[in-house]
Design an enzyme around this catalytic site. Structure first.
Site, short mmCIF file in Angstrom:
data_model
loop_
_atom_site.label_atom_id
_atom_site.label_comp_id
_atom_site.label_asym_id
_atom_site.label_seq_id
_atom_site.Cartn_x
_atom_site.Cartn_y
_atom_site.Cartn_z
N HIS A 1 0.84 -1.20 0.00
CA HIS A 1 0.00 0.00 0.00
C HIS A 1 0.87 1.25 0.00
CE1 HIS A 1 -3.65 -2.32 0.92
NE2 HIS A 1 -2.78 -3.14 1.48
N VAL B 1 -9.20 3.49 0.33
CA VAL B 1 -9.29 2.19 -0.34
C VAL B 1 -8.48 1.14 0.41
CG1 VAL B 1 -8.80 0.93 -2.47
CG2 VAL B 1 -9.74 3.24 -2.59
N CYS B 2 -7.28 1.52 0.83
CA CYS B 2 -6.41 0.57 1.52
C CYS B 2 -7.01 0.11 2.85
CB CYS B 2 -5.03 1.19 1.75
SG CYS B 2 -4.15 1.56 0.22
N THR B 3 -7.73 1.00 3.51
CA THR B 3 -8.38 0.61 4.77
C THR B 3 -9.41 -0.49 4.52
OG1 THR B 3 -8.03 2.82 5.69
CG2 THR B 3 -9.73 1.47 6.73
N PHE C 1 -7.33 -3.80 3.81
CA PHE C 1 -6.80 -4.42 5.03
C PHE C 1 -7.94 -5.05 5.83
CE2 PHE C 1 -2.75 -2.59 4.22
CZ PHE C 1 -1.85 -3.21 5.08
#
Length: 218
Positions: free
Chosen positions: A37, A44-46, A49
């Site tokens: 990331h 988006v990354c949250t 994950f």
């Protein structure tokens, strides 16, 4: 130099939310998924994950370890994990690598050919292409890679399906067809003639001389 399928996955030593990670030692005889990331606290990354946290049991069934990489510090990762867990409703127990030095990003060729990385004030846009997925086998070889733009959230159901396909075909003379899921028929490798294939896999469903299906080996 790019990291290609069947290359030995670059080894590295890095700090993480689970302490110091020596990648090849940490991998042991498991499969692994590395997913990276461009920055902590990005929307988006949250969600990504969070998806991995929710799938922890599925990865464990497949004897596969997961490890995240982000270009921020362990301290920042720890703060971000609280947001991830609140969003996902599941613990994010997998390690997240501190890649502030971009050592892992560079070793795995996650950055564009001509990148500019300011020493201060770095934004996600500076490391935009650090959004990749690698499946690594117990032999430390890269089995599959995927790269996504920042605007497209990764489909972890597809990553799990791809992992199933990698494991199903590992060391077996078969391949999986388009859209395959576990339990469906597989394609017999052309290294076997019809008689050899029948002896090994049972009855064949021959669609074309070069396209032969058989039941998935158990």
């Amino acid at each position: 130099m790019s990291v290609r399928i069947n290359d030995i996955a670059p080894d590295f030593t890095a700090e993480s939310t689970a302490g110091t990670i020596r990648f090849h030692d940490w991998l042991g005889d498991s499969y692994a998924i590395i997913f990276s990331h461009p920055r902590d606290f990005t929307p988006v990354c949250t969600t990504e994950f969070g998806a991995v946290a929710q799938l922890a049991g599925e990865f464990a069934k497949r004897k596969t370890k997961v490890i995240g990489v982000s270009v921020d510090s362990v301290e920042e990762h720890g703060k971000w994990k609280r947001d991830i867990e609140a969003f996902a409703g599941s613990p994010a127990d997998f390690p997240i690598i501190d890649d502030t030095s971009l050592t892992v990003a560079k070793a795995y060729d996650m950055l564009p050919a001509e990148y500019y990385l300011p020493s201060e004030g770095r934004t996600p846009a500076n490391t935009a292409t650090v959004r990749t997925v690698y499946i690594v086998g117990p032999d430390k070889k890269v089995r599959l890679t995927m790269t996504y733009p920042m605007s497209v959230g990764r489909n972890f159901a597809e990553i799990l399906r791809a992992l199933d396909a990698v494991q199903a075909t590992d060391g077996v003379p078969i391949a999986t067809p388009a859209n395959w899921v576990p339990g469906q028929d597989v394609i017999v490798a052309l290294s076997l003639n019809d008689q050899q294939a029948t002896e090994k896999f049972g009855a064949l469903d021959i669609k074309l001389p070069y396209l032969r299906f058989a039941k998935q080996p158990q």
